[in-house]
Design an enzyme around this catalytic site. Structure first.
Site, PDB file in Angstrom:
ATOM      1  N   ASP A  22      53.186   0.482 -82.034  1.00 22.73           N
ATOM      2  CA  ASP A  22      53.524  -0.501 -81.018  1.00 22.73           C
ATOM      3  C   ASP A  22      52.353  -0.699 -80.052  1.00 22.73           C
ATOM      4  OD1 ASP A  22      55.809  -2.013 -79.799  1.00 22.73           O
ATOM      5  OD2 ASP A  22      55.418  -0.693 -78.095  1.00 22.73           O
TER       6      ASP A  22
ATOM      7  N   GLU B 110      50.473  -3.299 -84.319  1.00 20.67           N
ATOM      8  CA  GLU B 110      50.955  -4.500 -83.633  1.00 20.67           C
ATOM      9  C   GLU B 110      49.922  -4.863 -82.575  1.00 20.67           C
ATOM     10  OE1 GLU B 110      53.970  -6.334 -80.423  1.00 20.67           O
ATOM     11  OE2 GLU B 110      53.227  -4.292 -80.302  1.00 20.67           O
TER      12      GLU B 110
HETATM   13  C1  NOJ Z   1      56.190  -4.541 -78.518  1.00 22.49           C
HETATM   14  C2  NOJ Z   1      57.553  -4.547 -79.146  1.00 22.49           C
HETATM   15  O1  NOJ Z   1      57.519  -5.344 -80.303  1.00 22.49           O
HETATM   16  C3  NOJ Z   1      58.517  -5.061 -78.109  1.00 22.49           C
HETATM   17  O2  NOJ Z   1      59.801  -5.256 -78.671  1.00 22.49           O
HETATM   18  C4  NOJ Z   1      58.568  -4.106 -76.958  1.00 22.49           C
HETATM   19  O3  NOJ Z   1      59.365  -4.646 -75.913  1.00 22.49           O
HETATM   20  C5  NOJ Z   1      57.163  -3.847 -76.403  1.00 22.49           C
HETATM   21  N1  NOJ Z   1      56.180  -3.615 -77.423  1.00 22.49           N
HETATM   22  C6  NOJ Z   1      57.182  -2.634 -75.498  1.00 22.49           C
HETATM   23  O4  NOJ Z   1      57.310  -1.474 -76.258  1.00 22.49           O
END
Ligand code: NOJ
Length: 555
Positions: A201, A244
């Site tokens: 993430d 991500e």
């Molecule tokens: C990216 C995630 O995809 C999202 O759902 C989340 O709110 C944020 N990171 C914080 O972890």
């Protein structure tokens, strides 16, 4: 053997345990329920399951606020249930990837509680503090409109703490060696329990320098990515990280690393935004350009290709008029938009459940360079519930049957209501119904996944955008081990006739074998191929005749 890189020809299915299947009737999905649905996923052709966060959490950001990295949230089961599930997946030849949320913890995490309550706590320096309110406190918010600062004052600590996301998600000080060691320990723990890797993430924020004096462009520490990879490869050679990071292509290449020594996979957000522009406007040219701009530099790197995910469709990096075109087509009402930059709807309602457009979109996802990542419910064209706040509208229970709560749970109240009534309610959109219908989207999806699995050229090969005069059509060619495949997609509602060359002189007399129907394509006397694509039509071709292909293919 280079073909050992399993992720190159995988089909990834993303789900959250919470919303998939409730086995004990408490209204929340759980690992036992999920384990019972493994045959369904296997039958669909999924080869890897990506689980969204399921560790213990107060659940204020759907689990992206973890308060114990070494445990399953009791609502979803126990560590024992988790291991049973991963074992079941393994028995069916499916891998498991899990979310790794280590940019921040929950503010309820014992580390943060200790850090805030005692300046001498060993955990104090695990977070990012400032005595005074930093000048940049109202910049860099990820959720504008919902979040108004990135620094919040904590009474107990008598200091401000940094949080890139919501204020209940304090950032970890990833520069601290103890924090880094802990991150590796977390990875090692889940690897030991049977996962094949992580969806990491918020990677740009994990590796960014953090602190009150850091400017608008914090320096990234790419060494961290290399350290993560080295550690994982040492513990379990075939484990991967899919990052991500919604960044520009030039930056993205640094995440893969010049020598292929950083992340194996990254989500292709750059192409994703242009893909939606193409679907909205019929103009495939920016998407074609994006594909050229995001060619990975070395053989083991791989893009994750997706349509919609669990967040908003972020259009922040499109040109303003392109963004507006997507808003106009797919999210014209304020209520459909989010964070001043995106659309929060699911794909099927955006495309008005038009089967031609849905097939076009998924055909594209399965044939763009990289590994397809689908989202639960995509296979039956699930809708959204805009009455729910923010991104929750697209996180409703999986629709299995037309029974109570769409077959998801026997409870009277579920964690979020299943979508009921209207064109997308479980009464009409559900797995059981579509299983029985040979022409359903579910059955189409199963067939297309099966075919995708038989075309390793897409994941492994060299991709070329074939030049066309028509901007409404995208033509892609893949070359791998002497085999060639070609894909055509028409983004326009009207039929388009296109004439193209496959690209090689030696192929001028080659027939193109249609992989999805018996309409094969012979070249004309000049060696050109001519295809009439119906509105939103698509074609999957192999260069050469069927018998020749069967003799030659080495997979
Ligand atoms: C990216 C995630 O995809 C999202 O759902 C989340 O709110 C944020 N990171 C914080 O972890």
């Amino acid at each position: 053997m280079i073909t050992d890189l399993w992720y190159k020809n995988a089909v990834i299915y993303c789900l959250s345990v919470e919303s998939f299947m409730d086995s004990d009737g408490d209204g929340v999905g759980d690992f036992r329920g999920l384990a019972r649905r493994l045959d369904y996923l296997h039958g669909l052709g999924v080869t890897a399951i990506w689980l969204m966060p399921f560790q213990a959490s107060p659940g204020r950001d759907d689990g992206y606020d973890v308060c114990d990295y070494y445990n399953v949230d009791p609502r979803y089961g126990t560590l024992g249930d988790f291991v049973e599930f991963t074992h079941g997946a393994k028995q069916r030849g499916m891998r498991v990837l899990i979310d790794l949320v280590v940019n921040h913890t929950s503010d309820q995490h014992p580390w943060f509680q200790s850090a805030r309550s005692d300046p001498k706590s060993p955990y104090r320096d695990w977070y990012v503090w400032s005595k005074k309110k930093p000048k940049n406190a109202h910049t860099g918010m990820v959720f504008p409109g919902v979040q108004d600062s990135t620094w919040t004052y904590d009474e107990a600590a008598k200091a401000y703490y940094f949080h890139r996301f919501y204020k209940f998600q304090p950032d970890l000080n990833t520069a601290n060696p103890c924090v880094r060691a802990e991150l590796l320990k977390i990875m090692g723990f889940w690897i030991q329990l049977g996962v094949s890797g992580f969806r990491m993430d918020a990677v740009p924020f994990v590796i960014a320098e953090k602190g009150p004096d850091v400017g608008a462009e914090p320096k990234p520490d790419f060494g961290m990515l290399r350290a993560f990879r080295e550690f994982l490869q040492w513990r379990k050679g075939d484990s991967v990280i899919i990052g991500e990071a919604n960044i520009v292509p030039k930056e993205a290449m640094k995440y893969f690393g010049d020598d292929g020594d950083r992340l194996q996979m990254m989500f292709n957000f750059h192409a994703n935004q242009r893909l939606f522009y193409a679907l909205a406007s019929g103009d495939a040219e920016p998407l074609a350009r994006a594909l050229n701009e995001t060619r990975p530099r070395y053989g083991t790197a791989q893009w994750g290709v997706f349509l919609r995910n669990h967040d908003e469709l972020d259009l922040g990096r499109l040109e303003p008029e392109q963004r507006q075109a997507v808003f106009d087509a797919f999210g014209p009402e304020k209520d459909m938009q989010l964070y001043d930059r995106g659309i929060r709807r699911r794909l099927a309602p955006m495309l008005k459940a038009d089967r031609r457009r849905l097939e076009l979109a998924y055909s594209l996802m399965f044939t763009l360079p990289g590994t397809p990542v689908m989202r639960y419910g995509d296979e039956i064209a699930m809708g959204d519930d805009l009455a729910l706040p923010e991104r929750y509208c697209a996180r409703t229970p999986m629709q299995w049957t037309d029974g109570k709560n769409g077959g998801f749970s026997l409870a009277d109240k579920t964690f979020l209501p299943a979508i009921s009534g209207g064109g997308f309610g479980f009464q009409t959109v559900n797995v059981a119904e579509q299983r029985r219908d040979p022409g359903s989207l579910l059955n189409w999806m199963e067939r297309i996944i099966r075919m995708r699995q038989e075309i390793p050229e897409i994941g492994w090969g060299e991709c070329t955008v074939l030049p066309l005069r028509d901007r409404c059509v995208l033509a892609l060619r893949y070359d791998w081990r002497g085999n060639v495949v070609i894909f055509l997609h028409n983004f326009d509602a009207e039929p388009r006739e296109i004439t193209f060359r496959t690209g090689e002189k030696s192929e001028e007399s080659a027939i193109l074998t249609n992989l999805l129907s018996d309409e094969h394509c012979e070249p004309d006397e000049d060696g050109d191929h001519c295809v009439v694509l119906e509105g939103y039509g698509y074609r999957w071709f192999r260069v050469g005749g069927l018998d020749e292909i069967l003799r030659r293919r080495d997979v």
